[in-house]
Design a protein around this motif. Structure first.
Motif, mmCIF file in Angstrom:
data_model
loop_
_atom_site.group_PDB
_atom_site.id
_atom_site.type_symbol
_atom_site.label_atom_id
_atom_site.label_comp_id
_atom_site.label_asym_id
_atom_site.label_seq_id
_atom_site.Cartn_x
_atom_site.Cartn_y
_atom_site.Cartn_z
ATOM 1 N N SER A 88 10.210 6.400 1.873
ATOM 2 C CA SER A 88 8.971 6.312 2.640
ATOM 3 C C SER A 88 8.461 4.885 2.749
ATOM 4 C CB SER A 88 7.899 7.200 1.996
ATOM 5 O OG SER A 88 8.287 8.550 2.030
ATOM 6 N N HIS A 89 8.583 4.091 1.683
ATOM 7 C CA HIS A 89 8.092 2.711 1.772
ATOM 8 C C HIS A 89 8.951 1.875 2.715
ATOM 9 C CE1 HIS A 89 11.131 2.039 -1.488
ATOM 10 N NE2 HIS A 89 11.239 0.846 -0.928
ATOM 11 N N GLN A 90 10.144 2.385 3.071
ATOM 12 C CA GLN A 90 11.006 1.674 4.008
ATOM 13 C C GLN A 90 10.746 2.091 5.454
ATOM 14 O OE1 GLN A 90 14.743 2.877 2.157
ATOM 15 N NE2 GLN A 90 15.092 0.778 1.462
ATOM 16 N N LYS A 124 6.749 -7.362 -16.289
ATOM 17 C CA LYS A 124 6.608 -8.416 -15.293
ATOM 18 C C LYS A 124 7.000 -7.855 -13.928
ATOM 19 C CE LYS A 124 9.478 -10.840 -17.658
ATOM 20 N NZ LYS A 124 10.414 -11.890 -18.062
ATOM 21 N N GLN A 125 6.314 -8.297 -12.904
ATOM 22 C CA GLN A 125 6.628 -7.862 -11.547
ATOM 23 C C GLN A 125 7.553 -8.872 -10.896
ATOM 24 O OE1 GLN A 125 5.682 -4.924 -10.162
ATOM 25 N NE2 GLN A 125 4.934 -4.483 -12.213
ATOM 26 N N TRP A 179 14.336 -1.475 -7.957
ATOM 27 C CA TRP A 179 14.421 -0.567 -6.808
ATOM 28 C C TRP A 179 13.348 -0.873 -5.768
ATOM 29 C CZ3 TRP A 179 10.710 3.676 -6.296
ATOM 30 C CH2 TRP A 179 10.904 4.423 -5.128
ATOM 31 N N TYR A 180 12.098 -0.888 -6.193
ATOM 32 C CA TYR A 180 10.971 -1.072 -5.277
ATOM 33 C C TYR A 180 9.917 -1.914 -5.993
ATOM 34 C CZ TYR A 180 6.757 0.280 -2.555
ATOM 35 O OH TYR A 180 5.587 0.285 -1.824
ATOM 36 N N PRO A 181 9.992 -3.237 -5.860
ATOM 37 C CA PRO A 181 9.029 -4.090 -6.557
ATOM 38 C C PRO A 181 7.648 -3.993 -5.922
ATOM 39 C CG PRO A 181 10.472 -5.412 -5.175
ATOM 40 C CD PRO A 181 11.001 -4.006 -5.126
ATOM 41 N N VAL A 182 6.654 -3.837 -6.769
ATOM 42 C CA VAL A 182 5.266 -3.829 -6.305
ATOM 43 C C VAL A 182 4.788 -5.269 -6.311
ATOM 44 C CG1 VAL A 182 2.921 -3.088 -6.816
ATOM 45 C CG2 VAL A 182 4.819 -1.497 -7.070
ATOM 46 N N THR A 183 4.410 -5.771 -5.155
ATOM 47 C CA THR A 183 4.108 -7.197 -5.017
ATOM 48 C C THR A 183 2.632 -7.507 -5.012
ATOM 49 O OG1 THR A 183 4.260 -6.951 -2.614
ATOM 50 C CG2 THR A 183 6.241 -7.640 -3.783
ATOM 51 N N GLU A 184 1.786 -6.485 -5.019
ATOM 52 C CA GLU A 184 0.354 -6.743 -5.078
ATOM 53 C C GLU A 184 -0.316 -5.687 -5.941
ATOM 54 O OE1 GLU A 184 -1.794 -4.660 -1.332
ATOM 55 O OE2 GLU A 184 -0.591 -6.420 -0.838
ATOM 56 N N ARG A 185 -1.426 -6.054 -6.530
ATOM 57 C CA ARG A 185 -2.192 -5.142 -7.374
ATOM 58 C C ARG A 185 -3.569 -4.941 -6.763
ATOM 59 N NH1 ARG A 185 0.772 -2.739 -11.532
ATOM 60 N NH2 ARG A 185 2.187 -4.257 -12.417
ATOM 61 N N LYS A 186 -4.162 -3.819 -7.046
ATOM 62 C CA LYS A 186 -5.518 -3.541 -6.573
ATOM 63 C C LYS A 186 -6.422 -3.321 -7.772
ATOM 64 C CE LYS A 186 -6.135 -1.054 -3.039
ATOM 65 N NZ LYS A 186 -6.245 0.146 -2.197
ATOM 66 N N GLN A 191 1.900 -0.004 0.120
ATOM 67 C CA GLN A 191 1.329 -0.142 -1.207
ATOM 68 C C GLN A 191 -0.159 0.159 -1.243
ATOM 69 O OE1 GLN A 191 2.495 -3.664 -3.371
ATOM 70 N NE2 GLN A 191 4.522 -3.638 -2.427
ATOM 71 N N ALA A 192 -0.825 0.107 -0.100
ATOM 72 C CA ALA A 192 -2.251 0.415 -0.067
ATOM 73 C C ALA A 192 -2.520 1.867 -0.444
ATOM 74 C CB ALA A 192 -2.814 0.123 1.325
ATOM 75 N N SER A 193 -1.537 2.745 -0.274
ATOM 76 C CA SER A 193 -1.695 4.167 -0.584
ATOM 77 C C SER A 193 -0.864 4.608 -1.782
ATOM 78 C CB SER A 193 -1.296 5.024 0.632
ATOM 79 O OG SER A 193 -2.090 4.727 1.749
#
Length: 457
Positions: free
Chosen positions: A87-89, A455-456, A439-446, A371-373
């Motif tokens: 889905s993120h793709q 570590k990211q 697999w799917y790096p999260v590049t921002e935090r909320k 990533q917002a959701s």
């Protein structure tokens, strides 16, 4: 004599390869259950739900009892099955766009409704029907379909008119299949056979999905002491869905095409029926827990795949490359799933030991930024399962909050995920977290996000 036998053997091998090359490409039938728990089949051990047709299919198939969908919500789950992408793709992470400033800004910039912007992702992604078209396939959509008309997915035939048509949110006329008979799919099979064309069928009936209104003749079987009305009607819906699957499989037999048809079965997401109400219980649909993500996955191709009960992990991300391999179609290099066909045909072990998944909010906060959701990333390696939590604008969630702490489960001893082992096995949490980041790096935090202490990348 030895030389003569060797030459004969080589001739037979060459003949076999020539015959295989000259054989017609297989038809493909993809059967998709809608909102059904991995436990709710006879062959999976349910003591009351009767699924004789799917039980028979399981015996005829290579059956993965430890199958999973990466995202436990219908639209993103189905988008993975049609594009072969996470889905993120493919950017289809939820069922509907939320009314957020971000989505309104995208609408202003493009002059398009947010719903149309979301559907337009199907135009830029390759789909199974489009990839099969160069091989001469006709393709038919019936049942659940969110991405506009059937034609936008590349289907040559179909039932759904799609948004912006009335009722076009998730299937409109297509949702009649199964519930109101099988004639449209039967007619398509006849058309393909008459035209001497191989065919692909997307059979995604609105079953056992709500409304839970099974035929009285089926409901009577479950109206017994100890079952609430809610449970009895849901069980009957699973039975009804199974009945329609039998009708479809029988049609293939009647038309003489069953032996050259690859049949694949998977559900879009899990469902645990609330015993007192019509909805779903916690830790099922929309959640990353087993009740949301796990499903049996089956592959039947008579004479080409020997039936077997396989212990390995399997993901619906593998379905598209496997279909393309079986049909001789091109497999795009960017597809992340495995082509399982060699392992299905020679029974060789699948060496992969981990699969991945993600959960997002039902309504998409930002159509262009998954990533917002984001609510969860998860990984299963062997029998260890790690869940990492993000804030992703969850709204009213159906499953209990965890305070954002990592959750680690041993599925071998704790298949219903009752005991969180994260605090006792920090090294394993760290190790599996790194697998998720690869697999799917999260590049921002909320604000409010609490995930693993890794570590990211």
């Amino acid at each position: 004599m030895t030389k003569r036998l060797t030459i004969s053997a080589l001739f037979l091998v060459a003949f076999a390869f020539t015959a295989q090359a000259d054989s017609p490409p297989p038809n493909v039938v993809l059967i998709l259950s809608d909102d059904q728990s991995w436990t709710d089949y006879g062959f999976m051990g349910h003591p009351e739900i009767q699924t004789p047709n799917l039980d028979k299919l399981a015996k005829q198939s290579v059956t993965f009892r430890r199958g999973y969908v990466p995202t436990a919500l219908c639209r993103p789950s189905l988008s993975t099955l049609i594009t072969g992408l996470y889905s993120h793709q493919n950017l289809i992470t939820g069922n509907d766009p939320a009314k957020t400033p971000e989505n309104q800004r995208h609408a202003m910039e493009t002059g398009k409704d947010p719903r149309e912007l979301l559907i337009s992702n199907i135009d830029r992604n390759m789909t199974v029907p489009r990839l099969l078209a160069p091989k001469g396939y006709l393709s038919f959509q019936c049942g659940k379909w969110w991405e506009g008309s059937y034609g936008r997915g590349g289907f040559t035939h179909g039932m759904t008119r799609g948004y912006p048509e009335k009722g076009g949110r998730h299937g409109d006329d297509g949702l009649k299949i199964g519930r109101e008979g099988m004639q449209p799919v039967n007619d398509f099979i006849d058309t393909a056979i008459n035209d001497e064309k191989p065919f692909f069928i997307w059979y995604a009936p609105f079953l056992p999905h709500t409304p839970h209104n099974p035929p009285e003749r089926i409901l009577k079987k479950y109206q017994q002491s100890g079952l609430t009305k809610s449970i009895a009607t849901y069980y009957a819906m699973c039975d009804w869905f199974d009945e329609t699957c039998g009708q479809l499989l029988d049609r293939l037999d009647e038309k003489g095409v069953a032996d050259n048809t690859l049949v694949i079965y998977v559900t879009d997401n899990g469902w645990v029926q609330d015993p007192d109400h019509g909805g779903y219980a916690p830790r099922s649909k929309r959640s990353p827990y087993e009740g949301g993500t796990r499903t049996p996955i089956m592959f039947r191709w008579t004479g080409k795949i020997e039936p077997a009960d396989r212990p390995e992990l399997c993901s619906s991300i593998d379905v598209v490359p496997t279909i393309l391999a079986a049909t001789g179609a091109e497999i795009p290099k960017q597809l992340p799933g495995l082509n399982l066909l060699p392992h299905l045909q020679d029974a060789s072990p699948i060496k992969r030991n981990a699969i991945f998944g993600e959960s997002f909010a039902h309504d998409i906060a930002d159509i262009q930024n998954p990533q917002a959701s984001l609510l969860y990333r998860w990984v299963i390696r062997d029998h260890s399962k790690l869940l990492l939590t993000y804030d992703g604008q969850p709204g009213k969630m159906k499953y209990p909050p965890t305070g954002g702490q990592p959750q680690l489960f041993d599925l071998a001893s704790d298949p219903h995920e009752k005991v969180n082992l994260a605090s006792k096995q920090p090294a394993l949490v760290e190790e599996l977290s790194e697998r998720l980041n690869e697999w799917y790096p999260v590049t921002e935090r909320k604000v409010g996000v609490v995930a693993s202490p890794t570590k990211q990348k």
